[in-house]
Design a protein around this motif. Structure first.
Motif, mmCIF file in Angstrom:
data_model
loop_
_atom_site.group_PDB
_atom_site.id
_atom_site.type_symbol
_atom_site.label_atom_id
_atom_site.label_comp_id
_atom_site.label_asym_id
_atom_site.label_seq_id
_atom_site.Cartn_x
_atom_site.Cartn_y
_atom_site.Cartn_z
ATOM 1 N N LEU A 100 27.826 41.473 56.959
ATOM 2 C CA LEU A 100 28.190 42.774 56.941
ATOM 3 C C LEU A 100 29.163 43.108 55.958
ATOM 4 N N LEU A 101 30.182 42.336 55.946
ATOM 5 C CA LEU A 101 31.265 42.627 54.774
ATOM 6 C C LEU A 101 30.942 42.465 53.316
ATOM 7 N N GLU A 102 29.785 41.352 53.187
ATOM 8 C CA GLU A 102 29.267 40.978 52.018
ATOM 9 C C GLU A 102 28.288 42.324 51.413
ATOM 10 N N CYS A 103 27.842 43.017 52.323
ATOM 11 C CA CYS A 103 26.680 43.895 51.998
ATOM 12 C C CYS A 103 26.920 45.304 52.169
ATOM 13 N N LEU A 104 27.994 45.624 52.782
ATOM 14 C CA LEU A 104 28.251 47.046 53.403
ATOM 15 C C LEU A 104 28.507 48.107 52.295
ATOM 16 N N ASP A 105 29.347 47.700 51.381
ATOM 17 C CA ASP A 105 29.811 48.514 50.398
ATOM 18 C C ASP A 105 28.666 48.854 49.255
ATOM 19 N N ASP A 106 27.896 47.673 49.074
ATOM 20 C CA ASP A 106 26.941 47.941 47.983
ATOM 21 C C ASP A 106 25.721 48.645 48.653
ATOM 22 N N TRP A 107 25.521 48.402 49.976
ATOM 23 C CA TRP A 107 24.489 49.545 50.591
ATOM 24 C C TRP A 107 24.885 50.830 50.539
ATOM 25 N N LEU A 108 26.221 51.080 50.926
ATOM 26 C CA LEU A 108 26.685 52.591 51.110
ATOM 27 C C LEU A 108 26.621 53.081 49.513
ATOM 28 N N ASP A 109 26.832 52.330 48.536
ATOM 29 C CA ASP A 109 26.914 52.716 47.243
ATOM 30 C C ASP A 109 25.382 52.906 46.584
ATOM 31 N N GLY A 110 24.420 52.363 47.108
ATOM 32 C CA GLY A 110 22.973 52.466 46.537
ATOM 33 C C GLY A 110 22.574 51.005 45.916
ATOM 34 N N ARG A 111 23.608 50.214 45.756
ATOM 35 C CA ARG A 111 23.348 48.944 44.925
ATOM 36 C C ARG A 111 22.254 48.015 45.818
ATOM 37 N N ARG A 112 22.406 48.081 47.131
ATOM 38 C CA ARG A 112 21.544 47.203 47.886
ATOM 39 C C ARG A 112 20.352 48.039 48.766
ATOM 40 N N PRO A 113 19.232 48.238 48.410
ATOM 41 C CA PRO A 113 18.552 49.028 49.191
ATOM 42 C C PRO A 113 17.890 48.528 50.169
ATOM 43 N N ALA A 114 17.640 49.055 51.306
ATOM 44 C CA ALA A 114 16.949 48.398 52.534
ATOM 45 C C ALA A 114 15.463 48.414 52.094
ATOM 46 N N HIS A 115 14.573 47.353 52.582
ATOM 47 C CA HIS A 115 13.243 47.094 52.596
ATOM 48 C C HIS A 115 12.700 47.300 53.676
ATOM 49 N N PRO A 116 11.435 47.785 54.007
ATOM 50 C CA PRO A 116 10.609 48.070 54.940
ATOM 51 C C PRO A 116 10.169 46.542 55.636
ATOM 52 N N GLN A 117 10.152 46.678 56.949
ATOM 53 C CA GLN A 117 9.806 44.962 57.505
ATOM 54 C C GLN A 117 8.185 44.853 57.338
ATOM 55 N N PRO A 118 7.705 43.904 57.175
ATOM 56 C CA PRO A 118 6.234 43.689 57.145
ATOM 57 C C PRO A 118 5.691 43.818 58.425
ATOM 58 N N ASP A 119 4.476 44.038 58.558
ATOM 59 C CA ASP A 119 3.690 44.496 59.442
ATOM 60 C C ASP A 119 3.315 43.249 60.262
ATOM 61 N N HIS A 120 3.088 42.254 59.495
ATOM 62 C CA HIS A 120 2.614 40.962 60.252
ATOM 63 C C HIS A 120 3.954 40.022 60.562
ATOM 64 N N GLY A 121 3.782 39.264 61.506
ATOM 65 C CA GLY A 121 4.812 38.589 62.257
ATOM 66 C C GLY A 121 5.693 38.976 63.100
ATOM 67 N N VAL A 122 5.112 40.015 63.772
ATOM 68 C CA VAL A 122 6.173 40.902 64.697
ATOM 69 C C VAL A 122 5.923 40.184 66.137
ATOM 70 N N THR A 123 7.372 39.800 66.638
ATOM 71 C CA THR A 123 7.344 39.424 68.133
ATOM 72 C C THR A 123 8.257 40.154 68.759
ATOM 73 N N TYR A 124 8.404 40.251 70.127
ATOM 74 C CA TYR A 124 9.162 40.974 70.813
ATOM 75 C C TYR A 124 9.985 39.781 71.954
ATOM 76 N N ALA A 125 11.373 40.127 71.777
ATOM 77 C CA ALA A 125 12.015 39.128 72.688
ATOM 78 C C ALA A 125 12.572 39.888 74.013
ATOM 79 N N ALA A 126 11.790 39.727 75.045
ATOM 80 C CA ALA A 126 11.857 40.259 76.143
ATOM 81 C C ALA A 126 13.417 40.006 76.829
ATOM 82 N N ARG A 127 13.892 40.867 77.604
ATOM 83 C CA ARG A 127 15.040 40.779 78.329
ATOM 84 C C ARG A 127 14.919 39.361 79.173
ATOM 85 N N ILE A 128 15.971 38.515 79.377
ATOM 86 C CA ILE A 128 16.128 37.513 79.907
ATOM 87 C C ILE A 128 16.374 37.850 81.603
ATOM 88 N N SER A 129 15.491 37.301 82.388
ATOM 89 C CA SER A 129 15.810 37.522 84.002
ATOM 90 C C SER A 129 16.243 36.202 84.562
#
Length: 320
Positions: A184-213
């Motif tokens: 967070l500290l390394e990237c926050l300012d660059d992201w706020l200033d537009g120097r580190r754009p976010a990239h969409p997640q790929p459609d493949h490799g999706v898994t879901y971590a269900a809540r532990i019971s």
């Protein structure tokens, strides 16, 4: 802070458990102005069931930060209160409340989530435990722009860490919490200033971590020892793997898998086949499970060598 001449952003920080504390502490230490800290309401805890503040609330008050504890955020009053703080960005880490789109749109630059997996693998509530349970060789943390879906937003940055054969969920939790704070500290300012754009997640490799019971913690002795070891590690420190030992309950905090003697006839799964200072060996559906650290009801977690001094365990007994 690396922000140059830019005015430091006004931050709303939202988090509840221990996992969210290192990032809050890092923001404070770096001098970021925290307009308010959002955390869940105090919940009953302990034997007395008295309301107990969250780990994030405790940390926030130690730094003299303003704390907000709404039960929900999907009402006009809660949204107005949040908007009153005029946040530039909202940082979220294991907050535990759903943020509706109307809330995500309040901060000028949106909301950023610190998520404990390498997205899109293990979206959802229990990514640390599910990664260990599945036998993943590595995991990590992501900074993600929050969107309406469940952990579906574009990823700003990611950092990986290997999962060793000895890692349990408690150890991995602490490592990822600090890794997330660093990222967070390394990237926050660059992201706020537009120097580190976010990239969409790929459609493949999706898994879901269900809540532990808690029910998942019961050991199924029919399953292979290697699989059971991963579950023991995944459920340490909660809900802790367990089994029935006679009329009592035995919690298993640490165990390893051993190969069975191929020449010997295997007894029924759950049968204790050896007892010694190194552990209690139990037959599973495939291989042996050596219990190394256990806890009897009303007692404390102990290495087996210590446990055996006060709790006789015999070969041939069956665990259920």
């Amino acid at each position: 802070m690396g922000a140059g001449e830019r005015t430091p952003p006004r931050i709303i920080y939202a988090g509840t458990p221990d996992f969210a504390v290192p990032a809050l502490e890092a923001l404070v230490a770096a001098g970021y102005p925290i307009a308010a800290v959002y955390t869940q309401p105090d919940r009953p805890a302990g034997r007395g069931r008295r309301p107990r503040p969250s780990a994030v609330k405790t940390a926030a008050l130690e730094h003299g930060l303003s704390v907000e504890q709404p039960e929900r955020l999907d009402n006009a009053d809660a949204r107005a209160r949040l908007a009153h703080h005029q946040p530039d960005v909202m940082i979220v880490a294991a907050y535990g409340l759903i943020l509706p789109t109307s809330v995500l749109n309040i901060p000028t630059n949106g909301c950023v989530n610190i998520h404990a997996s390498l997205l899109p693998r293990w979206r959802g509530a229990a990514p640390i435990q599910r990664a260990i349970e599945a036998g993943d060789p590595e995991t990590g943390v992501c900074l993600m722009e929050m969107a309406a879906g469940l952990d579906t937003g574009p990823v700003i940055a990611a950092r990986s860490t290997p999962i060793s054969a000895d890692d349990n969920a408690a150890q991995l939790h602490d490592r990822l919490a600090h890794l997330g704070a660093q990222l967070l500290l390394e990237c926050l300012d660059d992201w706020l200033d537009g120097r580190r754009p976010a990239h969409p997640q790929p459609d493949h490799g999706v898994t879901y971590a269900a809540r532990i019971s808690a029910d998942e913690a019961w050991i199924d002795w029919q399953r292979p020892a290697l699989e059971t070891v991963r579950r023991v590690r995944a459920f340490n420190a909660w809900p802790v793997a367990r089994c029935a030992w006679g009329d009592a309950r035995l919690r298993v905090w640490q165990a390893v898998a051993l190969p069975a003697d191929a020449a010997a006839a295997a007894p029924a799964p759950g049968t204790i086949v050896a007892v010694g200072a190194d552990g209690i060996d139990v037959q599973t559906g495939e291989g042996l499970l050596r219990l190394q650290r256990v806890q009897a009801a009303g007692g404390r977690a102990q290495p087996v060598a210590e446990f055996l001094r006060g709790h006789p365990v015999h070969v041939g007994e069956t665990l259920h």
